[in-house]
Design a protein around this motif. Sequence first.
Motif, PDB file in Angstrom:
ATOM      1  N   TYR A 331     -21.188 -36.564 -43.980  1.00 31.95           N
ATOM      2  CA  TYR A 331     -21.023 -37.589 -45.012  1.00 31.95           C
ATOM      3  C   TYR A 331     -22.189 -37.554 -46.001  1.00 31.95           C
ATOM      4  O   TYR A 331     -22.006 -37.830 -47.199  1.00 31.95           O
ATOM      5  N   SER A 332     -23.384 -37.230 -45.542  1.00 34.59           N
ATOM      6  CA  SER A 332     -24.529 -37.131 -46.452  1.00 34.59           C
ATOM      7  C   SER A 332     -24.320 -36.026 -47.470  1.00 34.59           C
ATOM      8  O   SER A 332     -24.693 -36.155 -48.642  1.00 34.59           O
ATOM      9  N   PHE A 333     -23.725 -34.904 -47.034  1.00 34.49           N
ATOM     10  CA  PHE A 333     -23.466 -33.802 -47.952  1.00 34.49           C
ATOM     11  C   PHE A 333     -22.617 -34.231 -49.143  1.00 34.49           C
ATOM     12  O   PHE A 333     -22.751 -33.670 -50.238  1.00 34.49           O
ATOM     13  N   LEU A 334     -21.743 -35.223 -48.959  1.00 36.97           N
ATOM     14  CA  LEU A 334     -20.863 -35.647 -50.049  1.00 36.97           C
ATOM     15  C   LEU A 334     -21.660 -36.196 -51.228  1.00 36.97           C
ATOM     16  O   LEU A 334     -21.248 -36.047 -52.381  1.00 36.97           O
ATOM     17  N   GLY A 335     -22.784 -36.842 -50.952  1.00 37.08           N
ATOM     18  CA  GLY A 335     -23.644 -37.338 -52.017  1.00 37.08           C
ATOM     19  C   GLY A 335     -24.717 -36.351 -52.421  1.00 37.08           C
ATOM     20  O   GLY A 335     -25.050 -36.236 -53.600  1.00 37.08           O
ATOM     21  N   LEU A 336     -25.248 -35.614 -51.446  1.00 40.62           N
ATOM     22  CA  LEU A 336     -26.366 -34.714 -51.722  1.00 40.62           C
ATOM     23  C   LEU A 336     -25.946 -33.443 -52.439  1.00 40.62           C
ATOM     24  O   LEU A 336     -26.755 -32.816 -53.121  1.00 40.62           O
ATOM     25  N   ARG A 337     -24.707 -33.034 -52.267  1.00 36.50           N
ATOM     26  CA  ARG A 337     -24.230 -31.799 -52.895  1.00 36.50           C
ATOM     27  C   ARG A 337     -23.497 -32.072 -54.204  1.00 36.50           C
ATOM     28  O   ARG A 337     -22.875 -31.185 -54.772  1.00 36.50           O
ATOM     29  N   THR A 338     -23.545 -33.338 -54.701  1.00 35.06           N
ATOM     30  CA  THR A 338     -22.894 -33.705 -55.955  1.00 35.06           C
ATOM     31  C   THR A 338     -23.865 -34.499 -56.816  1.00 35.06           C
ATOM     32  O   THR A 338     -24.874 -35.010 -56.329  1.00 35.06           O
ATOM     33  N   GLY A 339     -23.509 -34.624 -58.126  1.00 38.02           N
ATOM     34  CA  GLY A 339     -24.379 -35.343 -59.033  1.00 38.02           C
ATOM     35  C   GLY A 339     -23.825 -36.632 -59.576  1.00 38.02           C
ATOM     36  O   GLY A 339     -24.552 -37.398 -60.211  1.00 38.02           O
ATOM     37  N   THR A 340     -22.525 -36.900 -59.386  1.00 32.93           N
ATOM     38  CA  THR A 340     -21.897 -38.121 -59.885  1.00 32.93           C
ATOM     39  C   THR A 340     -20.998 -38.708 -58.809  1.00 32.93           C
ATOM     40  O   THR A 340     -20.619 -38.031 -57.846  1.00 32.93           O
ATOM     41  N   SER A 341     -20.614 -39.975 -58.993  1.00 39.57           N
ATOM     42  CA  SER A 341     -19.734 -40.620 -58.021  1.00 39.57           C
ATOM     43  C   SER A 341     -18.359 -39.977 -58.008  1.00 39.57           C
ATOM     44  O   SER A 341     -17.729 -39.849 -56.959  1.00 39.57           O
ATOM     45  N   MET A 342     -17.866 -39.567 -59.192  1.00 37.58           N
ATOM     46  CA  MET A 342     -16.550 -38.940 -59.240  1.00 37.58           C
ATOM     47  C   MET A 342     -16.571 -37.599 -58.524  1.00 37.58           C
ATOM     48  O   MET A 342     -15.633 -37.260 -57.787  1.00 37.58           O
ATOM     49  N   ALA A 343     -17.630 -36.827 -58.715  1.00 36.74           N
ATOM     50  CA  ALA A 343     -17.750 -35.554 -58.000  1.00 36.74           C
ATOM     51  C   ALA A 343     -17.832 -35.789 -56.498  1.00 36.74           C
ATOM     52  O   ALA A 343     -17.247 -35.044 -55.703  1.00 36.74           O
ATOM     53  N   ALA A 344     -18.555 -36.849 -56.097  1.00 37.13           N
ATOM     54  CA  ALA A 344     -18.636 -37.185 -54.675  1.00 37.13           C
ATOM     55  C   ALA A 344     -17.265 -37.532 -54.119  1.00 37.13           C
ATOM     56  O   ALA A 344     -16.907 -37.130 -53.000  1.00 37.13           O
ATOM     57  N   GLY A 345     -16.473 -38.277 -54.907  1.00 41.85           N
ATOM     58  CA  GLY A 345     -15.133 -38.635 -54.461  1.00 41.85           C
ATOM     59  C   GLY A 345     -14.235 -37.423 -54.330  1.00 41.85           C
ATOM     60  O   GLY A 345     -13.461 -37.304 -53.377  1.00 41.85           O
ATOM     61  N   ARG A 346     -14.329 -36.520 -55.298  1.00 44.00           N
ATOM     62  CA  ARG A 346     -13.500 -35.315 -55.224  1.00 44.00           C
ATOM     63  C   ARG A 346     -13.916 -34.423 -54.057  1.00 44.00           C
ATOM     64  O   ARG A 346     -13.058 -33.843 -53.371  1.00 44.00           O
ATOM     65  N   LEU A 347     -15.220 -34.302 -53.824  1.00 42.79           N
ATOM     66  CA  LEU A 347     -15.664 -33.513 -52.680  1.00 42.79           C
ATOM     67  C   LEU A 347     -15.255 -34.197 -51.377  1.00 42.79           C
ATOM     68  O   LEU A 347     -14.887 -33.526 -50.404  1.00 42.79           O
TER      69      LEU A 347
END
Length: 403
Positions: A331-347
């Motif tokens: 779950y941490s990777f979802l935020g750490l490997r992205t730069g925006t909330s939308m990218a986090a949601g898509r990942l």
Amino acid sequence: MTDLVHRRAGLPPLRRVHREHPWRMPILVVAVILSGLAVRSPITVMGPLGQQIGDAYGLSAAGIGALTTVTLVVFVVASPFATTVGRRLGIELAVVLGFLIVVAGAVVRTLPSTAALYAGTVLVALGLCLPNVLLPMVIRRDFPRSIGTMTALFTSTMTVSGALGSFLALPLTSQWGWHVAITVIPAGALLAAVLWLPFEREHHQPDRTAGVPAGSLWRSPLAWQVTAFFGMQSLMFYTAVAWLVPMLTDRGMSAAAASGLLGMLALIGMVPSLLVPPIAARGRDQVVVAALIGLVQLVGGVLVATTTGAALAVGVLVVGVGSGAGMSLAYSFLGLRTGTSMAAGRLAGMSQSGGYAIAALGPVLVGLAHEWSGSWSGPRWTYAIVGLATLTLGMLAGRARRV
């Protein structure tokens, strides 16, 4: 300009966020925590009751395992659409809707028919897709400087949720029957829905143009590494939910003791779930953290496969530590490997869709392997194999990059 775009798209007007309200952030933190408490117990309650449910409906071992697999298949199919629902309804309202669907599904699966059992399971899974995918977006959006801390709170309460489902299943069944157990335990989803209602007025709608294009994720090696890592953690957890109890009773444990160990496997993961995300967020990368988690899972898996008695119980607890740590890092990777909330949601949508596709194979293959061989000797190596995969994939996904 944003409101004009929403009107032309046929969407409701975008209501502004009133961040000056002093109650907003504290209640949002509590809402995230309570959501974590509600997302696993509707699933883990089924594991200890597999035999009773199978006897009631005349299900084979594969049929019992299919209850878990149906949940994962729904996650595979529906998770990529969760961000679309969040965009159409607003993230907060979509989360409320998801939890209400969970409650409805919990009621439906108690109806006296096999079709209702599976239909209710489908509804529970559909409902859970929304908070599972959308909450990482909320964390990335509202807590950009505290991704590790908020992820730790969410994943640790997920761990508690899983433990509660396993611990309470048999005691509630012995008092009132398994129908009551699988209805009462998911009631936490109703409380979570109520707590999210005040935020429905904000009606956040993620900008579909923010972050990375949706299609590009499926061409990203990093996104696939995160997805496969997530899949290994889910495979370990859901295979344990479906089959750990019979694996342990086959080695001489009582059903009550085995069920208690399944609950402990979930509960003991709370400690690493609290510790791993903040540590991972502070590091330049997460390669070493991922490697250590993989080693813990591998050691625990070998103990489960080769020992009996007290050593077997220790192996289960070691697997629990590794599972809690691995899922919190996923779950941490979802935020750490992205730069925006939308990218986090898509990942999150991709990793949960692809990851649960991997995980869905676990319960069915383990059940079939047991039926074909008539033994649990081979299937018991599942956890060691997952630990080895976690070690490899985690070191790839843990490198300091973004999709």
